[in-house]
Design a protein around this motif. Structure first.
Motif, PDB file in Angstrom:
ATOM      1  N   ILE A 106      10.249   4.435   2.221  1.00  0.00           N
ATOM      2  CA  ILE A 106      11.178   5.298   1.483  1.00  0.00           C
ATOM      3  C   ILE A 106      11.747   6.377   2.399  1.00  0.00           C
ATOM      4  CG2 ILE A 106      11.282   7.068  -0.360  1.00  0.00           C
ATOM      5  CD1 ILE A 106      11.458   4.188  -1.370  1.00  0.00           C
ATOM      6  N   LYS A 107      10.892   6.943   3.269  1.00  0.00           N
ATOM      7  CA  LYS A 107      11.387   7.917   4.245  1.00  0.00           C
ATOM      8  C   LYS A 107      12.435   7.264   5.146  1.00  0.00           C
ATOM      9  CE  LYS A 107       7.048  10.455   4.932  1.00  0.00           C
ATOM     10  NZ  LYS A 107       6.001  10.620   5.963  1.00  0.00           N
ATOM     11  N   GLY A 161       0.813  -1.210   0.000  1.00  0.00           N
ATOM     12  CA  GLY A 161       0.000   0.000   0.000  1.00  0.00           C
ATOM     13  C   GLY A 161       0.849   1.263   0.000  1.00  0.00           C
ATOM     14  N   ALA A 162       0.251   2.344  -0.512  1.00  0.00           N
ATOM     15  CA  ALA A 162       0.972   3.603  -0.712  1.00  0.00           C
ATOM     16  C   ALA A 162       1.533   4.166   0.600  1.00  0.00           C
ATOM     17  CB  ALA A 162       0.059   4.634  -1.375  1.00  0.00           C
ATOM     18  N   GLY A 163       0.751   4.107   1.671  1.00  0.00           N
ATOM     19  CA  GLY A 163       1.205   4.655   2.948  1.00  0.00           C
ATOM     20  C   GLY A 163       2.433   3.939   3.464  1.00  0.00           C
ATOM     21  N   VAL A 187       4.616   2.166   1.597  1.00  0.00           N
ATOM     22  CA  VAL A 187       5.746   2.434   0.697  1.00  0.00           C
ATOM     23  C   VAL A 187       6.364   3.789   1.051  1.00  0.00           C
ATOM     24  CG1 VAL A 187       6.395   2.918  -1.715  1.00  0.00           C
ATOM     25  CG2 VAL A 187       4.878   0.994  -1.183  1.00  0.00           C
ATOM     26  N   ASN A 188       5.513   4.776   1.308  1.00  0.00           N
ATOM     27  CA  ASN A 188       5.986   6.108   1.668  1.00  0.00           C
ATOM     28  C   ASN A 188       6.835   6.081   2.939  1.00  0.00           C
ATOM     29  OD1 ASN A 188       6.002   8.958   1.290  1.00  0.00           O
ATOM     30  ND2 ASN A 188       4.350   9.202   2.796  1.00  0.00           N
TER      31      ASN A 188
END
Lengths: 89, 89
Positions: B46-47, B38-40, B42-43
């Motif tokens: 990456i952070k 999910g996008a959250g 993955v974000n």
């Protein structure tokens, strides 16, 4: 072709199209930078890099990415963007 | 310490804590893998990689990441996860 330093990726960007842009830019540019603001955009950018790895792998190029933070100003407001530096190695 | 092959990152994961885990695992492991669905997630992953770059840079380690797709099964349903392979170079 004009040198493009940065591709802005949005949550609605098509990862396959961004992947194609990366694959097209890399032969002439040492690095391609993606800029993404928000989780949806970061997700699409990461998918795009994964897809572009498949595009360039048959040419013997192994794409890697370096994630970093970047301050950007949008409509006078400071926001933290994610900068993804894509390189071949 | 037991070898941990993969760190699962969720949208509620604290990027600083994940970054600390990456920095701790890397000296003994050639690579550290993060898994995000999910996008959250993955974000946050990456952070975490961006932050961990700062943790290990003073030791002369330059962290890079390779994004890839990965099929996982959760509660009997197939989902596509993003696998982030973190390496020092």
């Amino acid at each position: 072709m004009e040198r493009i330093d940065m591709l802005k990726v949005a949550s609605k960007s098509d990862p396959k199209k961004v992947a194609g842009a990366i694959a097209n830019l890399l032969p002439e540019n040492q690095t391609v930078q993606l800029q993404a603001i928000g989780a949806g955009a970061v997700n699409q950018a990461i998918k795009a890099i994964a897809i572009s790895r498949g595009f360039v792998a048959p040419s013997g190029i192994n794409l890697i990415c370096i994630p970093a933070f970047s301050e950007v100003e949008i409509n006078g407001k400071k926001r933290t963007a994610i900068k993804l530096i894509v390189k071949s190695r």
